[in-house]
Enzyme design. Structure first.
Site, PDB file in Angstrom:
ATOM      1  N   LYS A 186       0.847  -1.195   0.000  1.00 28.90           N
ATOM      2  CA  LYS A 186       0.000   0.000   0.000  1.00 28.90           C
ATOM      3  C   LYS A 186       0.878   1.239   0.000  1.00 28.90           C
ATOM      4  O   LYS A 186       1.798   1.368   0.811  1.00 28.90           O
ATOM      5  CB  LYS A 186      -0.905   0.030   1.229  1.00 28.90           C
ATOM      6  CG  LYS A 186      -1.798   1.280   1.304  1.00 28.90           C
ATOM      7  CD  LYS A 186      -2.696   1.259   2.523  1.00 28.90           C
ATOM      8  CE  LYS A 186      -1.994   1.712   3.784  1.00 28.90           C
ATOM      9  NZ  LYS A 186      -1.768   3.194   3.818  1.00 28.90           N
ATOM     10  N   ASP A 195      -3.526   4.316  -1.833  1.00 28.12           N
ATOM     11  CA  ASP A 195      -4.467   4.690  -0.773  1.00 28.12           C
ATOM     12  C   ASP A 195      -4.463   6.205  -0.570  1.00 28.12           C
ATOM     13  O   ASP A 195      -3.803   6.722   0.317  1.00 28.12           O
ATOM     14  CB  ASP A 195      -4.053   3.954   0.510  1.00 28.12           C
ATOM     15  CG  ASP A 195      -4.901   4.314   1.717  1.00 28.12           C
ATOM     16  OD1 ASP A 195      -6.076   4.675   1.530  1.00 28.12           O
ATOM     17  OD2 ASP A 195      -4.375   4.242   2.843  1.00 28.12           O
ATOM     18  N   LEU A 196      -5.212   6.920  -1.421  1.00 33.53           N
ATOM     19  CA  LEU A 196      -5.254   8.386  -1.335  1.00 33.53           C
ATOM     20  C   LEU A 196      -6.596   8.914  -0.828  1.00 33.53           C
ATOM     21  O   LEU A 196      -6.722  10.104  -0.560  1.00 33.53           O
ATOM     22  CB  LEU A 196      -4.932   9.006  -2.701  1.00 33.53           C
ATOM     23  CG  LEU A 196      -3.548   8.655  -3.270  1.00 33.53           C
ATOM     24  CD1 LEU A 196      -3.335   9.373  -4.602  1.00 33.53           C
ATOM     25  CD2 LEU A 196      -2.436   9.005  -2.297  1.00 33.53           C
ATOM     26  N   LYS A 197      -7.588   8.051  -0.722  1.00 36.12           N
ATOM     27  CA  LYS A 197      -8.880   8.407  -0.110  1.00 36.12           C
ATOM     28  C   LYS A 197      -9.463   9.704  -0.676  1.00 36.12           C
ATOM     29  O   LYS A 197      -9.739  10.659   0.054  1.00 36.12           O
ATOM     30  CB  LYS A 197      -8.744   8.523   1.413  1.00 36.12           C
ATOM     31  CG  LYS A 197      -8.269   7.259   2.111  1.00 36.12           C
ATOM     32  CD  LYS A 197      -8.245   7.464   3.628  1.00 36.12           C
ATOM     33  CE  LYS A 197      -7.737   6.238   4.352  1.00 36.12           C
ATOM     34  NZ  LYS A 197      -6.272   6.066   4.198  1.00 36.12           N
ATOM     35  N   THR A 243     -10.705   3.110  10.909  1.00 33.08           N
ATOM     36  CA  THR A 243     -10.596   2.224  12.070  1.00 33.08           C
ATOM     37  C   THR A 243     -10.116   2.954  13.319  1.00 33.08           C
ATOM     38  O   THR A 243     -10.089   2.385  14.405  1.00 33.08           O
ATOM     39  CB  THR A 243      -9.666   1.031  11.782  1.00 33.08           C
ATOM     40  OG1 THR A 243      -8.436   1.510  11.237  1.00 33.08           O
ATOM     41  CG2 THR A 243     -10.324   0.070  10.812  1.00 33.08           C
ATOM     42  N   ASP A 301     -14.101  14.753  -2.929  1.00 36.65           N
ATOM     43  CA  ASP A 301     -14.310  16.094  -3.471  1.00 36.65           C
ATOM     44  C   ASP A 301     -15.598  16.059  -4.288  1.00 36.65           C
ATOM     45  O   ASP A 301     -16.319  15.062  -4.263  1.00 36.65           O
ATOM     46  CB  ASP A 301     -13.100  16.517  -4.317  1.00 36.65           C
ATOM     47  CG  ASP A 301     -12.862  18.029  -4.298  1.00 36.65           C
ATOM     48  OD1 ASP A 301     -13.834  18.785  -4.547  1.00 36.65           O
ATOM     49  OD2 ASP A 301     -11.730  18.452  -4.039  1.00 36.65           O
ATOM     50  N   ARG A 345       2.634  -1.205  10.885  1.00 38.17           N
ATOM     51  CA  ARG A 345       3.690  -1.279  11.895  1.00 38.17           C
ATOM     52  C   ARG A 345       3.999  -2.677  12.419  1.00 38.17           C
ATOM     53  O   ARG A 345       5.168  -2.962  12.703  1.00 38.17           O
ATOM     54  CB  ARG A 345       3.347  -0.325  13.048  1.00 38.17           C
ATOM     55  CG  ARG A 345       3.589   1.128  12.681  1.00 38.17           C
ATOM     56  CD  ARG A 345       2.905   2.097  13.620  1.00 38.17           C
ATOM     57  NE  ARG A 345       1.452   2.129  13.394  1.00 38.17           N
ATOM     58  CZ  ARG A 345       0.633   2.956  14.016  1.00 38.17           C
ATOM     59  NH1 ARG A 345       1.099   3.809  14.916  1.00 38.17           N
ATOM     60  NH2 ARG A 345      -0.664   2.934  13.748  1.00 38.17           N
TER      61      ARG A 345
END
Length: 232
Positions: free
Chosen positions: A32, A59-61, A119, A64, A211
Site C-alpha cells: 500500500k 491509498d489516497l482516499k 478504524t 471532493d 507497523r
C-alpha cells in the site's frame, strides 16, 4: 478471489521504502502506498515499485465534488495500480464519477473501493465530531450499500464488520481491512482491531498491515507470520 496481505509502506521517502522492500528477497508482497509516501515522492514511486513486480494499493482516499474526483481518477488510471480508493461519505454521484474516470478506454481499471469509517473512529468520536448518531456498524453497512449501488468493487472497513458487509453486499464484494494486529502486539492508535487469524475467520478478503510488519525486528518473518495466520 484469493486472500492477500497488503503491507502498508508508510515511509517518508523513496530510499526508506526501497530499502524496506529490498529485505524481501525473492518475494513480491502486495504493498500500500499512502498519502505520506505519495506526497513525498509523487507518481514516480508508484511506477518504480510497480516495475519491481509488486501489486499496489494506492491509498489516497479521494473526497471532493464528483467532477474533480472523476478527473483525478482518470489521471490515477494511468499509473497501472491494482487498487485505489475514495471516501464513501462523498456520496453515490461522487463514487460513480470516480468509477467513470478510473475506467480506461479499453474497459479495464483497478479495483475501486470506498472507505466507510476509519478504524481510528469509534462510536463516541463519530457522534461527537461528525454528529452521526446511528450505530457505527449500521453506518458502515449503509456506506457499503451505497458503494455497491454506485458500482464499486468493495469497501475498506474494520475486520469486525467484514462478515456483515459480505452478508449485506454479497460474497464477491471486496472487504479490505486495516486495524489488524498480532495477538501479542500493540494496537497503537487503532480502536477497532482484530488479529490476522480472526480477520480470516470473519471474512476479510485483504488485510492491510503496517507497523506490526514495518516496525518489526525481522519484517520478513513478521510478514510470513501474518500470511500464515491470515491465509493459512
Amino acid at each position: 478471489m484469493g486472500k492477500d496481505v497488503i503491507i502498508a509502506c508508510d515511509f517518508p521517502s523513496k530510499e526508506k521504502t526501497l530499502a524496506f522492500l529490498d529485505k524481501f528477497e525473492g518475494k513480491k508482497p502486495f504493498v500500500k502506498i499512502g498519502m505520506e509516501l505519495f506526497y513525498a515522492e509523487g507518481p514516480s514511486i508508484v511506477k518504480e515499485i510497480k516495475a519491481r513486480g509488486h501489486k499496489i494499493f494506492l491509498d489516497l482516499k479521494l473526497h471532493d465534488i464528483p467532477n474533480t474526483v472523476k478527473s483525478a481518477m482518470k489521471v490515477l488510471s494511468g499509473l497501472d495500480v491494482d487498487m485505489t480508493n475514495l471516501h464513501a461519505s462523498g456520496t453515490i454521484p461522487m463514487m460513480q464519477g470516480a468509477l467513470d474516470g478510473l475506467t480506461r478506454e479499453d474497459g479495464t481499471r483497478p479495483i475501486l473501493i470506498a472507505v466507510t469509517q476509519l478504524t481510528s473512529t469509534d462510536q463516541e468520536t463519530m457522534e461527537r465530531d461528525l454528529l452521526i448518531h446511528e450505530p457505527i456498524a449500521e453506518v458502515v453497512m449503509h456506506y457499503a450499500s451505497n458503494a455497491k449501488a454506485a458500482g464499486l468493487d468493495g469497501v475498506v472497513c474494520s475486520p469486525l464488520e467484514a462478515g456483515k458487509v459480505h452478508e449485506r453486499c454479497g460474497k464477491d464484494f471486496v472487504t479490505v481491512t486495516p486495524g489488524v494486529r498480532f495477538a501479542d502486539g500493540d494496537v497503537g492508535d487503532q480502536k477497532r482491531v482484530m488479529t490476522p487469524a480472526e480477520a480470516n475467520r470473519i471474512g476479510s478478503d485483504y488485510i492491510v498491515v503496517g507497523r506490526p510488519i514495518t516496525a518489526a525486528a525481522d519484517p520478513v518473518a513478521a510478514y510470513e507470520r501474518c500470511c500464515r495466520e491470515f491465509i493459512g
